[in-house]
Design an enzyme around this catalytic site. Structure first.
Site, PDB file in Angstrom:
ATOM      1  N   LYS A 162      -6.960 -13.667   9.861  1.00 51.98           N
ATOM      2  CA  LYS A 162      -6.677 -13.533   8.432  1.00 51.98           C
ATOM      3  C   LYS A 162      -6.554 -14.907   7.769  1.00 51.98           C
ATOM      4  O   LYS A 162      -6.937 -15.080   6.603  1.00 51.98           O
ATOM      5  CB  LYS A 162      -5.393 -12.721   8.219  1.00 51.98           C
ATOM      6  CG  LYS A 162      -5.535 -11.239   8.536  1.00 51.98           C
ATOM      7  CD  LYS A 162      -6.542 -10.561   7.624  1.00 51.98           C
ATOM      8  CE  LYS A 162      -6.489  -9.052   7.729  1.00 51.98           C
ATOM      9  NZ  LYS A 162      -7.490  -8.391   6.858  1.00 51.98           N
ATOM     10  N   TYR A 165      -4.558 -11.643  15.234  1.00 51.84           N
ATOM     11  CA  TYR A 165      -4.725 -11.010  13.929  1.00 51.84           C
ATOM     12  C   TYR A 165      -4.449 -12.002  12.808  1.00 51.84           C
ATOM     13  O   TYR A 165      -5.265 -12.190  11.897  1.00 51.84           O
ATOM     14  CB  TYR A 165      -3.782  -9.803  13.831  1.00 51.84           C
ATOM     15  CG  TYR A 165      -3.793  -9.111  12.487  1.00 51.84           C
ATOM     16  CD1 TYR A 165      -4.775  -8.187  12.164  1.00 51.84           C
ATOM     17  CD2 TYR A 165      -2.794  -9.372  11.545  1.00 51.84           C
ATOM     18  CE1 TYR A 165      -4.775  -7.535  10.934  1.00 51.84           C
ATOM     19  CE2 TYR A 165      -2.787  -8.737  10.315  1.00 51.84           C
ATOM     20  CZ  TYR A 165      -3.780  -7.825  10.013  1.00 51.84           C
ATOM     21  OH  TYR A 165      -3.784  -7.195   8.794  1.00 51.84           O
TER      22      TYR A 165
END
Length: 301
Positions: free
Chosen positions: A170, A166
């Protein structure tokens, strides 16, 4: 200060059926913007669709309050889906002035247990989703008055337990933001990002990486409605910064800045001189230089 008006703004907001994206859509519409409410209705980990239609529900809220909105259930992770979101703005409202890339997925797991497919799925939604929506929107933004893009990154890109997949995706969005800001500068397209914190479905999905006290605080004090005003301001023509990231949570707003320390300069550098002067390399002094997409602001329209 005069109330900021959005009556001439047409904004695509992805992931707008719930949580932070919904708060963006409701606030923008309440201020007069026409909003494309994009939401696939996916599971929080991106593994499928929940079976409901949150985009249409949010559009119902907006139109019941007298606002302008249209729902789009296209998948941002595909070229066709990205184009469909932009086409919804053009066909319904006749143009496009801004994009908020908010759609996201999350699943926590130790680094050693995350397969390549999980990394790809996070990249497809966060990085390629933002990239493809921006790419579909770009020709229309070039024709718009004071075009604006706001991407969504996360403090997880700086490190968070169980979030290599994740946080890594990002971090890619952060790099995209900075580069698009540079690309768009000459044409007046401002591109910024937020790193939000709020008690949403995605926060609940990461609950096992946070303490119970932190989770309770997020549920009660960090609301999606605290995030939306910053995004709305970044979309307004009067906001001329570009290439910046803002941490936003619970009424706290600050700038996330990258700096180069003064460090050292030694043409005779050795392993030992690095070791001896490492504290100097690390020191963040008042002379540290923030890294900006120069010039830091666009001309005022």
């Amino acid at each position: 200060m005069a109330t900021l008006d959005y009556s001439d703004r047409i904004i695509v907001v992805t992931g707008a059926g719930r949580g932070i994206g919904r708060a963006h859509a409701l606030l923008l519409a309440a201020r007069g913007a026409a909003v494309v409410v994009g939401d696939l209705g996916a599971n929080i980990d991106g593994s499928g669709v929940d079976g409901d239609d949150p985009a249409t529900q949010v559009v119902g809220e907006i139109t019941a309050a007298g606002g302008k909105a249209v729902a789009c259930t296209a998948d941002v992770s595909t070229e066709d889906g990205a184009r469909a979101l932009v086409e919804a703005a053009i066909s319904t409202f006749g143009g496009l002035t801004g994009v908020v890339n908010n759609a996201g997925i999350v699943r926590t797991a130790p680094f050693s247990e995350v397969p390549d497919e999980e990394y790809q799925r996070h990249l497809d939604v966060h990085y390629f989703g933002a990239l493809r929506v921006c790419r579909a929107a770009w020709p229309h933004l070039l024709q718009a008055e004071s075009p604006r893009i706001v991407n969504t990154i996360s403090q997880a890109m700086l490190g968070n337990p169980g979030m290599a997949h994740y946080g890594g995706s990002k971090g890619a969005v952060f790099g995209l933001t900075r580069n698009l800001a540079l690309e768009g500068m000459a044409r007046g397209i401002a591109v910024n990002a937020i790193a939000p914190g709020a008690g949403t479905r995605m926060a609940e999905a990461a609950a096992d990486t946070l303490s119970p006290e932190v989770m309770e605080y997020m549920r009660t004090a960090l609301l999606p409605e605290h995030v939306a005003p910053v995004v709305a301001y970044l979309l307004h023509p009067s906001c001329t910064v570009t290439g910046e990231v803002f941490n936003v949570a619970g009424g706290i707003v600050n700038r996330l800045a990258l700096v180069n320390t003064v460090g050292i300069h030694d043409p005779e550098l050795t392993v030992e001189s690095v070791a001896e002067r490492f504290d100097q390399i690390m020191a963040i002094t008042p002379d540290a230089v923030p890294q900006v997409v120069a010039p830091a602001q666009l001309p005022v329209s």
